[in-house]
Design an enzyme around this catalytic site. Structure first.
Site, PDB file in Angstrom:
ATOM      1  N   ASP A  26       1.028  -1.150   0.022  1.00 60.29           N
ATOM      2  CA  ASP A  26       0.070   0.124  -0.027  1.00 60.29           C
ATOM      3  C   ASP A  26       0.858   1.253  -0.006  1.00 60.29           C
ATOM      4  O   ASP A  26       2.343   1.096   0.209  1.00 60.29           O
ATOM      5  CB  ASP A  26      -0.939   0.013   1.031  1.00 60.29           C
ATOM      6  CG  ASP A  26      -1.794   1.254   1.556  1.00 60.29           C
ATOM      7  OD1 ASP A  26      -2.301   1.749   0.115  1.00 60.29           O
ATOM      8  OD2 ASP A  26      -1.817   1.638   2.640  1.00 60.29           O
ATOM      9  N   ASP A  28      -0.313   5.034   1.165  1.00 58.23           N
ATOM     10  CA  ASP A  28      -0.715   5.805   2.244  1.00 58.23           C
ATOM     11  C   ASP A  28      -0.387   5.382   3.685  1.00 58.23           C
ATOM     12  O   ASP A  28      -1.087   4.194   4.009  1.00 58.23           O
ATOM     13  CB  ASP A  28      -1.946   6.514   2.150  1.00 58.23           C
ATOM     14  CG  ASP A  28      -2.226   7.299   0.812  1.00 58.23           C
ATOM     15  OD1 ASP A  28      -1.250   8.169   0.594  1.00 58.23           O
ATOM     16  OD2 ASP A  28      -2.898   6.753  -0.217  1.00 58.23           O
TER      17      ASP A  28
END
Length: 244
Positions: A26, A28
Site C-alpha cells: 500500500d 498511504d
C-alpha cells in the site's frame, strides 16, 4: 500526530506464516507519511460546511477509495454537496500538499532490498492517478523499482474498493508470471486494507498507527511497529545484509 485517541504500544506478533514469492505494498501511511495530510484536508473541507470530522467516521473510511470516502462523508455528515463536488474540493488542496509527503521509516530500505534481490514488487493503492503522481513526485527513483502500480480510484478493472479484494487480485494478476494469490505478501497500515488482503487469500503484514484497535490487529498475519522491524526470512524472502 493529529489523532488524539491512541492505543498502547504494541509488540511484533506473527501467526500461520507460509513462504511467498511476490510482495505488494500500500502507499498511504505505509510507504509514505500521508495520513495526516489527508486528515487535515478532510477536516478542512468538512468544517467549511459546519460539520465535525469524528473519530468513528475517520476509522470507517481509512483505506477506502476516493469515491467511497466522498460518498461516506457526504452521506454520514449530510453535507450539502455531491460526492463529486467533495472530491473536487479535496483534490484542489491535495494537489499542493501531497507533494510534501515523506517516506515512512524503513520503507526505502525494504523496497530497495527486495528489488536488489529480484523479488517481484508492486503497489496497490486506493488512490487515483492524480494523487499518486503528486505524493510520489519527490520519490520517483524509489517508485521506479516497482513493476507496476495499481490505482483503484482510477482503474476501470477494479469494481469495488477495500475491504473488497479487487485491488490486490488485479495487482497480482499484472505481474508477468501471474502468481497464485497465496504466494503474495501484502503490506498494509489500515484495517480495511488488511481485510482486503485476507479476502484476496493473501498474507498481510500490518504496520498500524497506535489508534488501530487490538481487534483489528488480530486479523493480520503479522503485526510490526515499523517497516524497520520486518524480518524477510519469516516469509522465505532473502535476509537483510549488514550493509542494508
Amino acid at each position: 500526530m493529529i489523532f488524539l485517541k491512541k492505543i498502547k504500544k504494541f509488540s511484533t506478533s506473527v501467526r500461520n506464516i507460509r513462504p511467498v514469492s511476490h510482495v505488494i505494498f500500500d502507499i498511504d501511511g505505509l510507504l509514505l507519511r500521508t495520513e495526516d495530510i489527508y486528515y487535515k484536508t478532510d477536516e478542512q473541507v468538512i468544517a467549511k460546511y459546519g460539520k465535525k470530522y469524528t473519530w468513528d467516521l475517520r476509522m470507517k473510511i481509512l483505506g477506502c477509495s476516493e469515491q467511497t470516502t466522498a460518498e461516506t462523508l457526504v452521506s454520514e455528515l449530510k453535507l450539502p454537496i455531491t460526492p463529486t463536488k467533495y472530491n473536487e474540493e479535496v483534490k484542489k488542496i491535495l494537489k499542493k500538499t501531497l507533494k510534501e509527503a515523506s517516506l515512512m521509516p524503513g520503507a526505502e530500505r525494504l523496497v530497495k532490498h527486495l528489488a536488489a534481490n529480484n523479488i517481484p514488487i508492486a503497489v496497490a493503492t486506493s488512490s487515483g492517478k492524480e494523487s499518486v503522481i503528486a505524493k510520489t513526485s519527490k520519490h520517483q527513483q524509489l517508485f521506479k523499482l516497482f513493476h507496476h502500480i495499481v490505482m483503484a480510484s482510477s482503474d476501470s478493472e477494479i469494481k469495488h474498493g477495500k475491504p473488497a479484494p479487487d485491488v490486490f487480485l488485479v495487482c497480482a494478476k499484472r505481474f508477468p508470471d501471474n502468481p497464485n494469490p497465496e504466494k503474495c505478501l501484502v503490506f498494509e497500515d489500515s484495517p480495511n486494507g488488511v481485510k482486503a488482503a485476507i479476502n484476496a487469500n493473501m498474507q498481510v503484514v500490518l504496520v498500524p498507527e497506535e489508534y488501530v484497535s487490538d481487534e483489528d490487529r488480530k486479523l493480520a498475519t503479522c503485526v510490526i511497529n515499523s517497516l524497520n522491524d520486518f524480518n524477510p526470512e519469516l516469509f522465505g524472502l532473502p535476509p537483510f545484509r549488514d550493509c542494508d
